[in-house]
Design a protein around this motif. Structure first.
Motif, mmCIF file in Angstrom:
data_model
loop_
_atom_site.group_PDB
_atom_site.id
_atom_site.type_symbol
_atom_site.label_atom_id
_atom_site.label_comp_id
_atom_site.label_asym_id
_atom_site.label_seq_id
_atom_site.Cartn_x
_atom_site.Cartn_y
_atom_site.Cartn_z
ATOM 1 N N VAL A 6 16.048 2.672 19.346
ATOM 2 C CA VAL A 6 14.756 2.453 19.984
ATOM 3 C C VAL A 6 13.788 3.549 19.565
ATOM 4 C CG1 VAL A 6 13.565 2.305 22.207
ATOM 5 C CG2 VAL A 6 15.857 1.403 21.974
ATOM 6 N N GLU A 7 12.583 3.135 19.166
ATOM 7 C CA GLU A 7 11.513 4.089 18.859
ATOM 8 C C GLU A 7 10.352 3.792 19.804
ATOM 9 O OE1 GLU A 7 10.371 4.108 14.769
ATOM 10 O OE2 GLU A 7 12.391 4.610 14.095
ATOM 11 N N ILE A 8 9.872 4.834 20.483
ATOM 12 C CA ILE A 8 8.803 4.677 21.463
ATOM 13 C C ILE A 8 7.566 5.427 21.003
ATOM 14 C CG2 ILE A 8 8.137 5.072 23.865
ATOM 15 C CD1 ILE A 8 11.275 5.026 24.398
ATOM 16 N N ASN A 9 6.441 4.727 20.969
ATOM 17 C CA ASN A 9 5.157 5.364 20.666
ATOM 18 C C ASN A 9 4.692 6.013 21.965
ATOM 19 O OD1 ASN A 9 2.482 6.037 20.274
ATOM 20 N ND2 ASN A 9 1.975 4.148 19.192
ATOM 21 N N THR A 10 4.923 7.290 22.094
ATOM 22 C CA THR A 10 4.678 7.984 23.353
ATOM 23 C C THR A 10 3.207 7.973 23.760
ATOM 24 O OG1 THR A 10 4.549 10.118 22.210
ATOM 25 C CG2 THR A 10 6.694 9.453 23.098
ATOM 26 N N GLU A 11 2.308 7.935 22.808
ATOM 27 C CA GLU A 11 0.876 7.910 23.134
ATOM 28 C C GLU A 11 0.432 6.560 23.673
ATOM 29 O OE1 GLU A 11 -1.423 10.401 23.363
ATOM 30 O OE2 GLU A 11 0.395 11.589 23.125
ATOM 31 N N ALA A 12 1.141 5.498 23.328
ATOM 32 C CA ALA A 12 0.788 4.158 23.819
ATOM 33 C C ALA A 12 1.443 3.841 25.161
ATOM 34 C CB ALA A 12 1.187 3.106 22.788
ATOM 35 N N CYS A 60 7.239 -4.961 26.823
ATOM 36 C CA CYS A 60 6.240 -3.891 26.834
ATOM 37 C C CYS A 60 4.827 -4.453 26.639
ATOM 38 C CB CYS A 60 6.535 -2.867 25.745
ATOM 39 S SG CYS A 60 5.342 -1.502 25.724
ATOM 40 N N PRO A 61 3.942 -4.285 27.630
ATOM 41 C CA PRO A 61 2.595 -4.840 27.523
ATOM 42 C C PRO A 61 1.708 -4.094 26.525
ATOM 43 C CG PRO A 61 2.793 -3.575 29.540
ATOM 44 C CD PRO A 61 4.163 -3.635 28.928
ATOM 45 N N ASP A 62 2.126 -2.922 26.103
ATOM 46 C CA ASP A 62 1.325 -2.122 25.177
ATOM 47 C C ASP A 62 1.912 -2.053 23.775
ATOM 48 O OD1 ASP A 62 -0.649 -1.326 27.144
ATOM 49 O OD2 ASP A 62 1.014 -0.233 28.062
ATOM 50 N N ALA A 63 2.951 -2.818 23.513
ATOM 51 C CA ALA A 63 3.628 -2.829 22.203
ATOM 52 C C ALA A 63 3.963 -1.411 21.745
ATOM 53 C CB ALA A 63 2.781 -3.560 21.168
ATOM 54 N N ALA A 64 4.467 -0.617 22.676
ATOM 55 C CA ALA A 64 4.767 0.785 22.397
ATOM 56 C C ALA A 64 6.205 1.002 21.946
ATOM 57 C CB ALA A 64 4.490 1.626 23.639
ATOM 58 N N ILE A 65 6.983 -0.070 21.838
ATOM 59 C CA ILE A 65 8.406 0.066 21.525
ATOM 60 C C ILE A 65 8.779 -0.764 20.309
ATOM 61 C CG2 ILE A 65 10.761 -0.254 22.390
ATOM 62 C CD1 ILE A 65 9.604 -0.014 25.222
ATOM 63 N N GLU A 66 9.558 -0.151 19.422
ATOM 64 C CA GLU A 66 10.155 -0.848 18.294
ATOM 65 C C GLU A 66 11.649 -0.677 18.405
ATOM 66 O OE1 GLU A 66 8.198 -0.945 14.237
ATOM 67 O OE2 GLU A 66 7.467 0.945 15.078
ATOM 68 N N VAL A 67 12.379 -1.731 18.083
ATOM 69 C CA VAL A 67 13.839 -1.675 18.109
ATOM 70 C C VAL A 67 14.353 -2.012 16.719
ATOM 71 C CG1 VAL A 67 15.942 -2.644 19.101
ATOM 72 C CG2 VAL A 67 13.917 -2.317 20.534
ATOM 73 N N TRP A 68 15.265 -1.196 16.255
ATOM 74 C CA TRP A 68 15.877 -1.385 14.931
ATOM 75 C C TRP A 68 17.366 -1.618 15.125
ATOM 76 C CZ3 TRP A 68 12.289 -1.459 11.172
ATOM 77 C CH2 TRP A 68 11.064 -0.870 11.440
#
Length: 70
Positions: A6-12, A60-68
């Protein structure tokens, strides 16, 4: 069983916690650090448990998460 990362865009992230609630393996948790907007952001507290289902990214309503998937 599939393994994921899991990668989280912390600013989003605005700490709505939908991803924390939706994770079947309890990988995510709200961290103690805040982003530049003042929100405590979500972190992968137990990344070794991720199965790559991407439920967190889907909700996620802000598309702040990517899963690989590994």
């Amino acid at each position: 069983m599939a393994k994921g990362r899991v990668e989280i865009n912390t600013e989003a992230c605005k700490s709505c916690q939908y991803c924390v609630i939706s994770c079947p393996k309890h990988v995510l948790a709200v961290g103690e650090t805040v982003n530049s907007k003042g929100y405590p952001y979500v972190v992968a507290a137990e990344p070794e448990n991720c199965i790559g289902c991407a439920m967190c990214a889907q909700i996620c309503p802000d598309a702040a998460i990517e899963v690989w998937r590994d």
